[in-house]
Design an enzyme around this catalytic site. Structure first.
Site, PDB file in Angstrom:
ATOM      1  CB  ALA A 261      -0.795  -9.134   7.602  1.00  0.00           C
ATOM      2  CB  CYS A 269       0.934  -1.089 -10.331  1.00  0.00           C
ATOM      3  SG  CYS A 269       0.478   0.059 -11.148  1.00  0.00           S
ATOM      4  CE  LYS A 272       0.644  -3.322 -15.273  1.00  0.00           C
ATOM      5  NZ  LYS A 272       1.651  -2.583 -15.869  1.00  0.00           N
ATOM      6  NE  ARG A 339      -6.323   0.050 -13.038  1.00  0.00           N
ATOM      7  CZ  ARG A 339      -5.135   0.485 -13.527  1.00  0.00           C
ATOM      8  NH1 ARG A 339      -4.542   0.155 -14.591  1.00  0.00           N
ATOM      9  NH2 ARG A 339      -4.945   1.754 -12.790  1.00  0.00           N
TER      10      ARG A 339
HETATM   11  C1  UGA Z   1       2.117   0.777  -6.532  1.00  0.00           C
HETATM   12  C2  UGA Z   1       3.585   1.320  -6.062  1.00  0.00           C
HETATM   13  O1  UGA Z   1       3.435   1.189  -4.669  1.00  0.00           O
HETATM   14  C3  UGA Z   1       3.859   2.323  -6.830  1.00  0.00           C
HETATM   15  O2  UGA Z   1       5.122   2.578  -6.276  1.00  0.00           O
HETATM   16  C4  UGA Z   1       4.045   2.221  -8.274  1.00  0.00           C
HETATM   17  O3  UGA Z   1       4.530   3.615  -9.020  1.00  0.00           O
HETATM   18  C5  UGA Z   1       2.860   1.933  -8.778  1.00  0.00           C
HETATM   19  O4  UGA Z   1       2.365   0.725  -7.953  1.00  0.00           O
HETATM   20  C6  UGA Z   1       2.893   1.448 -10.370  1.00  0.00           C
HETATM   21  O5  UGA Z   1       3.538   0.759 -10.763  1.00  0.00           O
HETATM   22  O6  UGA Z   1       2.239   2.483 -11.175  1.00  0.00           O
HETATM   23  P1  UGA Z   1      -0.301   1.200  -6.210  1.00  0.00           P
HETATM   24  O7  UGA Z   1      -0.711   0.396  -7.493  1.00  0.00           O
HETATM   25  O8  UGA Z   1      -0.980   2.787  -6.494  1.00  0.00           O
HETATM   26  O9  UGA Z   1       1.115   1.748  -6.467  1.00  0.00           O
HETATM   27  O10 UGA Z   1      -0.619   0.819  -4.801  1.00  0.00           O
HETATM   28  P2  UGA Z   1       0.229   0.443  -3.353  1.00  0.00           P
HETATM   29  O11 UGA Z   1       0.136   1.516  -2.567  1.00  0.00           O
HETATM   30  O12 UGA Z   1       1.491  -0.021  -3.961  1.00  0.00           O
HETATM   31  O13 UGA Z   1      -0.780  -0.723  -3.046  1.00  0.00           O
HETATM   32  C7  UGA Z   1      -0.903  -1.764  -3.810  1.00  0.00           C
HETATM   33  C8  UGA Z   1      -1.751  -2.899  -2.880  1.00  0.00           C
HETATM   34  O14 UGA Z   1      -1.166  -3.390  -1.800  1.00  0.00           O
HETATM   35  C9  UGA Z   1      -3.005  -2.493  -2.594  1.00  0.00           C
HETATM   36  O15 UGA Z   1      -4.096  -3.305  -2.919  1.00  0.00           O
HETATM   37  C10 UGA Z   1      -3.172  -2.474  -0.846  1.00  0.00           C
HETATM   38  O16 UGA Z   1      -3.963  -2.589  -0.072  1.00  0.00           O
HETATM   39  C11 UGA Z   1      -1.963  -3.660  -0.743  1.00  0.00           C
HETATM   40  N1  UGA Z   1      -1.010  -3.264   0.570  1.00  0.00           N
HETATM   41  C12 UGA Z   1      -0.263  -2.289   0.561  1.00  0.00           C
HETATM   42  C13 UGA Z   1      -1.257  -4.221   1.545  1.00  0.00           C
HETATM   43  O17 UGA Z   1      -1.794  -5.283   1.488  1.00  0.00           O
HETATM   44  N2  UGA Z   1      -0.171  -4.345   2.522  1.00  0.00           N
HETATM   45  C14 UGA Z   1       0.735  -3.135   2.619  1.00  0.00           C
HETATM   46  O18 UGA Z   1       1.279  -2.974   3.831  1.00  0.00           O
HETATM   47  C15 UGA Z   1       0.309  -2.061   1.699  1.00  0.00           C
END
Ligand code: UGA
Length: 446
Positions: A261, A269, A272, A339
């Site tokens: 959290a 990703c 959007k 982004r």
């Molecule tokens: C995400 C997916 O995790 C990938 O599997 C996918 O391939 C990719 O999008 C895509 O569509 O290309 P990514 O955007 O690199 O990957 O980032 P994430 O690791 O998913 O994190 C996304 C956001 O969620 C970040 O801002 C992160 O800080 C946040 N987050 C993540 C949380 O706030 N809490 C969590 O427990 C995990």
């Protein structure tokens, strides 16, 4: 194999270099001449751990080239499409301009013969129905071009690892079994080394493959917003969401991952993709099915305002003239991607309310200076915290999670810290004289 990758952003550039690493001859195409030039020199245009090494190796080997000249893809057997599908201005739907242009390039330039088909393998995240549309265009072109959807699941910060050792590989294939078998054989040859690792490979039809990708991202977004909703309840009751997440995460069916959290998700990703998914569901006449994603989005955006209000509450609701040190601008650590970054959004809102905001980020500083010359960006934590009234950790870079609160204490004017990612040790910071506030992290002796 001879392969092209159209679009050399995060997805395309990493895919191109990794395919060269697997031994293929790869040509990466992008319309951005500066990016192409940089990649051609073996230099990464973005911060991605491990990528510069793979890129340099591939370029040096002579197996990887980049160009702006799409005609150079003529003799490739597989054309991967890795262009962006950003949110359309003022709408939820995905902007398909770049995918359409990439397909145009292949249809125009690919050399085919009746006994030698070439393959368009889509990797971009697209609205369900896209592959079928491209297959129709390919058939109408009169060229021997087949179409597959082969979604990509790479995470920024782990892009090379996720490309060379993915959890799974999905081939979205046409209903015509004979055509599908030809495509399967081509993709199997391309990914032979990965398949040797026994990575699960799923064969599906087009809509399933397209849906797999948006379903996965929607599930991840939902998980994050679920735990952030629990954080709101913890704030209302004095509970600690980090303990709550740990406790429910011990149940294998729930799992510990993606239950952190804080200020919520951002990036190019998740935000959007859930919006484009809702827009597509509306077009398909099943918009009610995904109305829960509207709530996922709303909870997520609320986190940003909550962080701003927490800051304002510390100073009787007025931020004017308060110096706030913001640690982190990228949407997540190990990335310089701004982004839809929650950190940057919060910094901007604080600034708009009159705070004197000073931001630092280990990798995104240069991008930030270019994108937002109006913001005050500094290189080090020391510069950012000097005489500050409030410290906010908004991206959980290791550099920030490992800060010594006792060492920082004398540098600030007022010792308030808001831990936007719940990554600091509340006890250690309190012991060093800080007023610590987490997100949904009530103070407890337990
Ligand atoms: C995400 C997916 O995790 C990938 O599997 C996918 O391939 C990719 O999008 C895509 O569509 O290309 P990514 O955007 O690199 O990957 O980032 P994430 O690791 O998913 O994190 C996304 C956001 O969620 C970040 O801002 C992160 O800080 C946040 N987050 C993540 C949380 O706030 N809490 C969590 O427990 C995990």
């Amino acid at each position: 194999m001879r392969i092209s990758t159209i679009g050399c952003g995060y997805l395309g550039a990493v895919h191109a270099a990794c395919m060269a690493e697997l031994g293929h001859e790869v040509i990466g195409v992008d319309v951005d001449a500066a990016k192409v030039e940089k990649l051609s020199r073996g230099e990464s245009p973005f911060h991605e751990p491990g990528f510069p090494e793979v890129l340099a190796r591939a370029v040096e080997s002579g197996r990887l080239h980049f160009t702006t000249d799409a005609s150079q893809i003529a003799d490739c057997e597989i054309h991967f499409i890795g262009v962006g599908t950003p949110q359309m201005q003022g709408r939820y739907a995905a902007d398909m301009t770049y995918v359409d242009a990439a397909v145009d390039s292949v249809l125009t330039h690919a050399n085919t013969s009746p006994d030698q088909p070439v393959l368009i393998a889509g990797k971009s995240t697209v609205p369900v129905g896209t592959a079928a549309g491209i297959a129709e265009r390919a058939a109408a072109s009169g060229k021997n071009i087949l179409v597959a959807w082969n979604p990509e699941f790479l995470r920024e910060g782990f892009a090379v690892q996720d490309t060379l050792h993915p959890d799974r590989i999905v081939y979205g294939l046409p209903e015509d079994r004979e055509e599908g078998e030809v495509i399967r054989e081509m993709l199997d040859r391309c990914y032979a080394q990965l398949l040797e690792e026994q990575i699960p490979r799923l064969l599906t039809n087009y809509p399933t493959a397209e849906l797999v990708k948006v379903a996965a991202n929607s599930f991840l977004a939902t998980k994050i917003s679920f735990i952030n909703a629990m954080a709101e309840l913890c704030d209302a009751t004095g509970g600690d969401v980090t303990k709550l997440a740990e406790a429910i995460g011990h149940d294998d069916r729930i799992g510990k991952k993606f239950l952190r959290a804080g200020i919520g998700f951002g990036g190019g990703c998740l935000p959007k993709d859930i919006r484009a998914f809702m827009a597509r569901a509306g077009e398909l006449g099943v918009d009610q099915t995904l109305t829960f994603l509207r709530e996922v989005d709303a909870i997520n955006l609320r986190r940003r305002e909550t962080a701003v209000e927490m800051a304002a509450d510390l100073f009787g609701g007025r931020l004017v003239g308060r110096k706030i040190a913001v640690l982190g601008a990228a949407f997540k650590p190990n990335s310089d991607d701004l982004r839809d970054s929650p950190a940057l959004d919060i910094a901007t809102r604080l600034w708009a309310r009159g705070a004197d905001v000073v931001i630092t980020d280990p990798a995104a500083g240069d991008n930030l200076r270019k994108a937002r010359p109006d913001l005050h960006v500094v290189d080090t934590v020391e510069q950012a915290v000097k005489n500050s009234d409030l410290l906010m950790v908004l991206t959980e870079w290791k550099d920030f999670t490992e800060l010594d609160p006792a060492e920082l204490r004398p540098r600030v004017r007022e010792a308030h810290v808001i831990d936007g990612r719940n990554v600091l040790d509340p006890q250690a910071w309190s012991d060093a004289g800080w007023d610590y506030r987490g997100m949904g992290r009530g103070v407890s002796t337990w």
